[in-house]
Scaffold this motif. Structure first.
Motif, PDB file in Angstrom:
ATOM      1  N   UNK A   6       0.928  -1.229   0.020  1.00  0.00           N
ATOM      2  CA  UNK A   6       0.037  -0.087  -0.098  1.00  0.00           C
ATOM      3  C   UNK A   6       0.798   1.153  -0.060  1.00  0.00           C
ATOM      4  N   UNK A   7       1.912   1.357   0.875  1.00  0.00           N
ATOM      5  CA  UNK A   7       2.743   2.520   0.842  1.00  0.00           C
ATOM      6  C   UNK A   7       3.638   2.612  -0.703  1.00  0.00           C
ATOM      7  N   UNK A   8       3.833   1.442  -1.155  1.00  0.00           N
ATOM      8  CA  UNK A   8       4.482   1.559  -2.449  1.00  0.00           C
ATOM      9  C   UNK A   8       3.328   2.275  -3.772  1.00  0.00           C
ATOM     10  N   UNK A   9       2.050   1.667  -3.365  1.00  0.00           N
ATOM     11  CA  UNK A   9       1.014   2.194  -4.544  1.00  0.00           C
ATOM     12  C   UNK A   9       0.930   3.707  -4.210  1.00  0.00           C
ATOM     13  N   UNK A  10       0.856   4.233  -2.781  1.00  0.00           N
ATOM     14  CA  UNK A  10       0.710   5.457  -2.436  1.00  0.00           C
ATOM     15  C   UNK A  10       1.784   6.361  -2.920  1.00  0.00           C
ATOM     16  N   UNK A  11       3.138   5.941  -2.870  1.00  0.00           N
ATOM     17  CA  UNK A  11       4.234   6.651  -3.207  1.00  0.00           C
ATOM     18  C   UNK A  11       4.043   6.751  -4.979  1.00  0.00           C
ATOM     19  N   UNK A  12       3.758   5.829  -5.623  1.00  0.00           N
ATOM     20  CA  UNK A  12       3.577   5.772  -6.968  1.00  0.00           C
ATOM     21  C   UNK A  12       2.362   6.888  -7.475  1.00  0.00           C
ATOM     22  N   UNK A  13       1.643   6.864  -6.743  1.00  0.00           N
ATOM     23  CA  UNK A  13       0.229   7.817  -6.844  1.00  0.00           C
ATOM     24  C   UNK A  13       0.815   9.253  -6.916  1.00  0.00           C
TER      25      UNK A  13
END
Length: 87
Positions: free
Chosen positions: A74-81
């Motif tokens: 989830x943290x990776x997805x948020x960073x990508x966003x």
């Protein structure tokens, strides 16, 4: 229906079953985790795991490890966003 729509339908049903079960099996959790795609799906699943942890006095190490892994994704997805919005 397309294959993607059918996979999404199966994933939703599986996640619903996991929410209702007190102790879902590892194989069910593995399948659900493999189907997660996107920030919203990861966040919803993380909430489900957190609710399971809060419902027991002695949560399993497996459940804690799964939550850590999902939160990492989830943290990776948020960073990508954030990076997409900044571009």
């Amino acid at each position: 229906m397309t294959a993607a729509q059918l996979r999404e339908r199966i994933a939703k049903n599986l996640l619903s079953e996991i929410e209702e079960m007190k102790f879902p099996s590892s194989s069910m959790l593995n399948r659900a985790e493999a189907s997660l795609d996107g920030r919203e799906a990861l966040a919803g699943y993380a909430e489900t795991l957190i609710e399971k942890l809060e419902a027991t006095r002695f949560p399993s190490t497996d459940l804690l490890n799964r939550l850590d892994a999902v939160l990492g994704r989830l943290e990776q997805a948020e960073q990508q966003e954030r990076e997409r919005q900044a571009a």
